[in-house]
Each structure stands twice: as structure tokens, then as C-alpha cells.
Enzyme design. Structure first.
Site: not given
Ligand code: NAD
Ligand code: UD1
Length: 348
Positions: A130, A154, A158
Site C-alpha cells: 500500500s 495496519y 505491510k
Molecule cells: P477486502 O477486505 O475486500 O479483501 C480482502 C479479502 O481477504 C477479504 O475477502 C477477506 O475475507 C479475506 N481475508 C482476510 N484475512 C484472511 C485470512 N486470514 N484468510 C483468508 N482470507 C482472508 O480488501 P481489498 O480492498 O480487496 O484489499 C485487498 C488487499 O489489498 C489487502 O491486503 C489490503 O490491505 C490491500 N490494499 C487495499 C487498499 C484499498 O484501499 N482497498 C489499498 C492498499 C492496499
Molecule cells: C486510508 C488509510 C491508508 C490506506 C488507504 C486505502 C488512514 C489514515 N489511511 O488512506 O492507510 O492505505 O486508506 O485503504 O486511514 N476523507 C474525508 N471524509 C471521509 C473519509 C475520508 O474527508 O469520510 C478524506 C481523507 O481525509 C483523505 C481522503 O478523503 O484526504 C481519502 O481518504 P481515504 O479514502 O480514507 O484514504 P487515505 O486517507 O488515502
């Protein structure tokens, strides 16, 4: 040569389900393992509906990746060419209150997976990292060489997993790792059939906007209006989840490059969008007014984060295609068709 086989952990989740569609379309045999802790099996059913005959190449197992015997059984049944590892917990606030839960799930889960992979001789992994590992970047765009830090448990998981991969590669160069640092994935498959279905109140901006638009939340709180940005609100690099999914198939192809070891790539668009700009684009796409409540900064939030994209473009031959309007259109399409996310059971 037959079709390549890929294990996808967390493949029922938001990014995983979109990636599985791309994998099946590209002809991969795909096995998904997910404990459904933050997802629904309906997502798997929907993926199958989207890919037609290719659905025969998909199998799903509801297991926790920390369950080593269950994971070993999966590896004993199929010889995998590579693993894409999405499974993990991802709620920043929750990780602050329950760090052990995050270390157990994300770290122990990954160690178990890597041990089983080593036992079965599968040493190619794509990992979901991430942009959170850049902390509050000193400048933008963030290049892959920037210093790394963790602002919460969290983020620490990572960073620890990235470091584990670097150490494992240093000890055994048969391994190949691609660490993908995602920026802010939003949007949904253009069909509106699969999308993000967060459990409980969403923490992230776009799912919250969506819930305001469908009447599940009264207003969006804007966290901070005094940042040094174009309109005072935080700036992020939003990326369409379908572009992100394509980044994974590009990474898989790269894993067959004999020169690859342990490499990191940003997956972003390279463009910064403010909170107010995203709200305005969503209002345009949906025709809905999003009421705003301007409040103070959210602790731990960075001001401006967006990606340097040159390395992924050059080495993965991948570049994001979609813009903010596309992301908002597809998000709204998914929201209209599934205002309450996936049903608990598919009825049709
Ligand atoms: P998500 O929660 O929709 O998907 C994660 C999946 O993993 C879920 O279906 C959950 O049930 C499964 N899971 C969790 N722990 C498990 C375990 N111990 N065994 C088996 N299954 C398990 O999240 P996502 O948004 O699709 O994210 C996927 C990956 O990408 C995650 O590792 C997350 O940290 C990373 N990531 C997401 C974002 C984001 O903004 N969505 C940003 C950066 C990184
Ligand atoms: C958040 C996480 C980051 C994670 C990423 C993707 C925190 C501090 N960081 O980042 O670790 O990798 O999500 O899952 O939580 N905002 C509002 N109102 C809201 C929600 C968000 O104004 O209700 C603003 C935030 O201040 C930010 C932007 O929207 O400026 C994006 O927020 P968000 O979607 O939570 O993502 P990140 O802050 O980038």
C-alpha cells in the site's frame, strides 16, 4: 504448454474479485481461498456470471490462510505457477485498537502462506502492499525509492511483509516477489455486477460518498479544509479498480522474467484529486447532491499523496487507462444496482 495456475488469497474481496475476472479472461486457471471474513461468496458467483465458460477455470475454497493443513491440502491438489496474495485486514482505525489481531491475521497468515509455498516449491508471489508505507511523503510524486515508515499497525504489517519478502529473496534467489503499492482504489466493474461492499460504516472516502448518495448516511464529513492544497482538502491518487486488476496480470507476466528478484511497483495514476473534486465528479455522475459537513483533520492523514508511475509503465508495461469520471460512473452504477452491497444469498 497448458494454462498457468494461480492461487489467489482474498479473492472474494474488493480488489481480489476484480482481479480474478481479469485472470480468467486472460486464460489462467484460478483457485481462490478466502475466509469470507470481509466478503461474500456471492462475489464469487457474480465473477462466474461475468466470465461465461471461463467459470470452469475457477474454484473457491472457504479457508483461513492461517489454517496450514487446509492450505497444504490446496497445494497438494494443484501445482501453482504463482500466488497473488490479497488476504488481509485493512481497516486502519481498527488496527490501532486491535494491533494483535492485525499482526496475527496479516503477518502470521503471510508466514503460513510462504511456508506452504516453499514446501510445495511455488516461489512466485505478487503481494498487495500500500501507499501507506510512504507515510506523510516529504514530496510528491512518490517514487518507489522513497523512505518507508508505518503510522499505524495496519501500515506496519505491510512494511513488515515487504521486509520479509526482501529477506527471503536475499536468502534464496529462487524466489520471485512483486510488491505492488496500491494508491486509492475506487470504482467497480463496468457491469455493476461486482464492487466494494464494506461491512459496517466505511472509513474510506468513496464508499462513504456512495452511502450518502443512496441515503444510508446523511452527510459526508470532510476531514480538514486547511491543507496546503488547491481547495484546502486532502489530495489522493484514485485509481479505477479495473486498472488495478490489470496491474496484477501485468505483474504475473513480469514474474516469468528471469531477471526479476524482489521488485516494488507503485500502482496509481500519477494524478492528484482533492476530496472536493471527487465529491463534485461523483455528483455529476450520479445526479445526487452530497451534503457536506466540514470538520477537522483526521489524525494520521497525509496532505498530498500521489504516485510516480514511470517504473510500472516501463517495467510492467502497464498504465492506468481510466479517469475520475469513469471511476465515479462505475461506482454509481454498482451503487444503483446494489445499494446494500451483495445480498446475503443470491436469489436468482
Ligand atoms: P477486502 O477486505 O475486500 O479483501 C480482502 C479479502 O481477504 C477479504 O475477502 C477477506 O475475507 C479475506 N481475508 C482476510 N484475512 C484472511 C485470512 N486470514 N484468510 C483468508 N482470507 C482472508 O480488501 P481489498 O480492498 O480487496 O484489499 C485487498 C488487499 O489489498 C489487502 O491486503 C489490503 O490491505 C490491500 N490494499 C487495499 C487498499 C484499498 O484501499 N482497498 C489499498 C492498499 C492496499
Ligand atoms: C486510508 C488509510 C491508508 C490506506 C488507504 C486505502 C488512514 C489514515 N489511511 O488512506 O492507510 O492505505 O486508506 O485503504 O486511514 N476523507 C474525508 N471524509 C471521509 C473519509 C475520508 O474527508 O469520510 C478524506 C481523507 O481525509 C483523505 C481522503 O478523503 O484526504 C481519502 O481518504 P481515504 O479514502 O480514507 O484514504 P487515505 O486517507 O488515502
Amino acid at each position: 504448454m497448458g494454462a498457468l495456475s494461480v492461487l489467489v488469497t482474498g479473492g472474494a474481496g474488493y480488489i481480489g474479485s476484480h482481479t480474478v475476472v481479469q485472470l480468467l479472461k486472460d486464460g489462467y486457471k484460478t483457485v481462490v481461498v478466502d475466509n469470507l471474513g470481509n466478503s461474500s461468496e456471492v462475489a464469487i458467483t457474480r465473477v462466474k456470471e461475468l466470465v461465461g465458460d471461463r467459470a470452469n477455470n475457477l474454484s473457491f475454497h472457504q479457508i483461513d490462510i492461517r489454517d496450514k493443513p487446509a492450505l497444504e491440502q490446496i497445494f497438494a491438489n494443484t501445482k501453482f505457477d504463482a500466488v497473488i496474495h490479497f488476504a488481509g485486514l485493512k481497516a486502519v482505525g481498527e488496527s490501532v485498537h486491535k494491533p494483535l489481531m492485525y499482526f496475527d491475521n496479516n503477518i502470521i497468515g503471510t508466514i503460513t502462506l510462504l511456508e506452504v509455498m516453499a514446501t510445495y516449491g511455488c516461489k512466485k508471489l505478487v503481494f498487495s502492499s500500500s501507499a501507506t508505507v510512504y507515510g506523510w511523503p516529504k514530496e510528491v510524486p512518490c517514487t518507489e525509492e522513497f523512505p518507508l515508515s508505518a503510522a499505524n499497525p495496519y501500515g506496519r504489517t505491510k512494511l513488515m511483509i515487504e521486509d520479509m519478502c526482501r529477506d527471503i529473496y536475499a536468502s534464496d534467489s529462487d524466489w520471485k516477489f512483486i510488491l505492488l503499492r496500491y494508491f486509492n482504489p475506487i470504482g467497480a466493474h463496468p457491469s455493476g455486477h461486482i464492487g466494494e461492499d464494506p461491512h459496517g460504516t466505511p472509513n474510506n472516502l468513496m464508499p462513504f460518498i456512495q452511502q450518502v448518495a443512496v441515503g444510508r448516511q446523511p452527510a459526508l464529513q470532510v476531514f480538514g479544509t486547511d491543507y496546503s492544497t488547491k481547495d484546502g482538502t486532502g489530495v489522493r491518487d484514485y485509481i479505477h479498480v479495473v486498472d488495478l486488476a490489470d496491474g496484477h496480470t501485468a505483474a504475473l507476466s513480469k514474474l516469468s522474467d528471469p531477471n526479476i528478484g524482489c521488485e516494488v511497483y507503485n500502482l496509481g495514476t500519477g494524478k492528484g484529486t482533492s476530496v472536493l473534486e471527487l465529491v463534485s465528479a461523483f455528483e455529476k455522475a450520479s445526479g445526487k447532491k452530497i451534503p457536506l459537513v466540514k470538520t477537522g483533520r483526521r489524525p494520521g492523514d497525509a496532505e498530498i499523496v500521489y504516485a510516480a508511475t514511470a517504473k510500472a509503465e516501463r517495467e510492467l508495461n502497464w498504465k492506468a487507462k481510466y479517469g475520475i469520471e469513469d471511476m465515479c460512473r462505475d461506482q454509481w452504477n454498482w451503487a444503483c444496482k446494489n445499494p446494500y452491497g451483495y445480498p446475503t444469498q443470491e436469489t436468482n
